[in-house]
Design a protein around this motif. Structure first.
Motif, PDB file in Angstrom:
ATOM      1  N   LYS A   1      12.479   9.630  -1.448  1.00  0.00           N
ATOM      2  CA  LYS A   1      11.957   8.510  -0.669  1.00  0.00           C
ATOM      3  C   LYS A   1      12.573   7.161  -0.980  1.00  0.00           C
ATOM      4  CE  LYS A   1       7.941   7.777   2.007  1.00  0.00           C
ATOM      5  NZ  LYS A   1       6.621   7.822   2.626  1.00  0.00           N
ATOM      6  N   LEU A   2      12.377   6.927  -2.425  1.00  0.00           N
ATOM      7  CA  LEU A   2      12.978   5.873  -2.884  1.00  0.00           C
ATOM      8  C   LEU A   2      14.339   5.555  -2.725  1.00  0.00           C
ATOM      9  CD1 LEU A   2      12.257   3.236  -4.471  1.00  0.00           C
ATOM     10  CD2 LEU A   2      12.356   4.381  -6.730  1.00  0.00           C
TER      11      LEU A   2
ATOM     12  N   SER B   1       0.876  -1.299  -0.155  1.00  0.00           N
ATOM     13  CA  SER B   1      -0.106   0.119   0.038  1.00  0.00           C
ATOM     14  C   SER B   1       0.906   1.232   0.008  1.00  0.00           C
ATOM     15  CB  SER B   1      -0.846   0.007   1.177  1.00  0.00           C
ATOM     16  OG  SER B   1      -0.321   0.377   2.481  1.00  0.00           O
ATOM     17  N   LYS B   2       2.111   1.251   0.550  1.00  0.00           N
ATOM     18  CA  LYS B   2       3.113   2.418   0.511  1.00  0.00           C
ATOM     19  C   LYS B   2       3.878   2.474  -0.818  1.00  0.00           C
ATOM     20  CE  LYS B   2       3.403   1.803   5.398  1.00  0.00           C
ATOM     21  NZ  LYS B   2       4.311   1.309   6.510  1.00  0.00           N
ATOM     22  N   ALA B   3       3.966   1.263  -1.556  1.00  0.00           N
ATOM     23  CA  ALA B   3       4.881   1.262  -2.719  1.00  0.00           C
ATOM     24  C   ALA B   3       4.757   2.458  -3.728  1.00  0.00           C
ATOM     25  CB  ALA B   3       4.840  -0.025  -3.421  1.00  0.00           C
TER      26      ALA B   3
ATOM     27  N   VAL C   1      11.034  -4.483  -1.308  1.00  0.00           N
ATOM     28  CA  VAL C   1      12.113  -3.919  -0.832  1.00  0.00           C
ATOM     29  C   VAL C   1      11.640  -3.274   0.600  1.00  0.00           C
ATOM     30  CG1 VAL C   1      13.740  -2.035  -0.877  1.00  0.00           C
ATOM     31  CG2 VAL C   1      13.332  -3.694  -2.684  1.00  0.00           C
ATOM     32  N   ILE C   2      10.303  -2.633   0.446  1.00  0.00           N
ATOM     33  CA  ILE C   2       9.924  -2.026   1.802  1.00  0.00           C
ATOM     34  C   ILE C   2       9.910  -3.209   2.746  1.00  0.00           C
ATOM     35  CG2 ILE C   2       7.911  -1.129   2.888  1.00  0.00           C
ATOM     36  CD1 ILE C   2       7.301   0.226   0.247  1.00  0.00           C
TER      37      ILE C   2
ATOM     38  N   LEU D   1       5.445  -4.224  -7.291  1.00  0.00           N
ATOM     39  CA  LEU D   1       5.861  -5.520  -6.400  1.00  0.00           C
ATOM     40  C   LEU D   1       7.449  -5.545  -6.007  1.00  0.00           C
ATOM     41  CD1 LEU D   1       5.256  -8.243  -5.627  1.00  0.00           C
ATOM     42  CD2 LEU D   1       5.755  -8.938  -8.021  1.00  0.00           C
ATOM     43  N   ILE D   2       8.109  -4.763  -6.924  1.00  0.00           N
ATOM     44  CA  ILE D   2       9.411  -4.759  -6.577  1.00  0.00           C
ATOM     45  C   ILE D   2       9.738  -3.951  -5.412  1.00  0.00           C
ATOM     46  CG2 ILE D   2      11.995  -4.023  -7.010  1.00  0.00           C
ATOM     47  CD1 ILE D   2      11.294  -5.091 -10.048  1.00  0.00           C
TER      48      ILE D   2
END
Length: 134
Positions: free
Chosen positions: A32-33, A21-23, A88-89, A83-84
């Motif tokens: 941020k990324l 949900s945060k991606a 990572v998150i 998805l990636i």
């Protein structure tokens, strides 16, 4: 315990759903990324042993996300990108399906999810690696 942990199981967990949900927020904010990638790179470097099977693909994903953040590479489906980033998150989260502080087990879910994700987006990673060589 590890026999029951698979990327598919982790993908259905509330922790991964929270990460997913945060991606898009991370995908739309290069700073941020990049901050997320710095944390992920640091954690990956400290846990290289458990990640050895997926190491090369994981490093390619980090490079792909950095290239995406700078705008140099955008040839990836949104669904794959999300998805990636979500994976990572999840990887960076200390409290997830199996909390990272549980000695010997804490990274099993991370490795399972990363392996599942990398397999799911393999063609996108391969396309990126090919793009890097051009």
């Amino acid at each position: 315990m590890s026999a029951k942990i698979s990327g598919d199981n982790v993908e259905k967990s509330s922790s991964f759903k929270s990460a997913k949900s945060k991606a898009s927020e991370y995908a739309n904010d290069p700073d941020k990324l990049n901050d997320l990638l710095d944390k992920a790179q640091k954690k990956a470097n400290s846990k290289k042993g458990p990640l050895s099977e997926v190491w090369d693909s994981l490093m390619a994903c980090f490079r792909l996300l950095r290239a995406y953040a700078t705008g140099k590479y955008r040839d990836i489906p949104w669904q794959s990108l999300i998805l990636i980033i979500a994976s990572v998150i999840y990887f960076v989260m200390p409290i997830d399906l199996i909390p990272d502080f549980i000695l010997g087990f804490g990274y099993i879910d991370d490795a399972a999810l990363l392996g599942w994700t990398l397999k799911s987006v393999k063609s996108d990673i391969d396309n990126f690696i090919e793009w890097e060589t051009i």
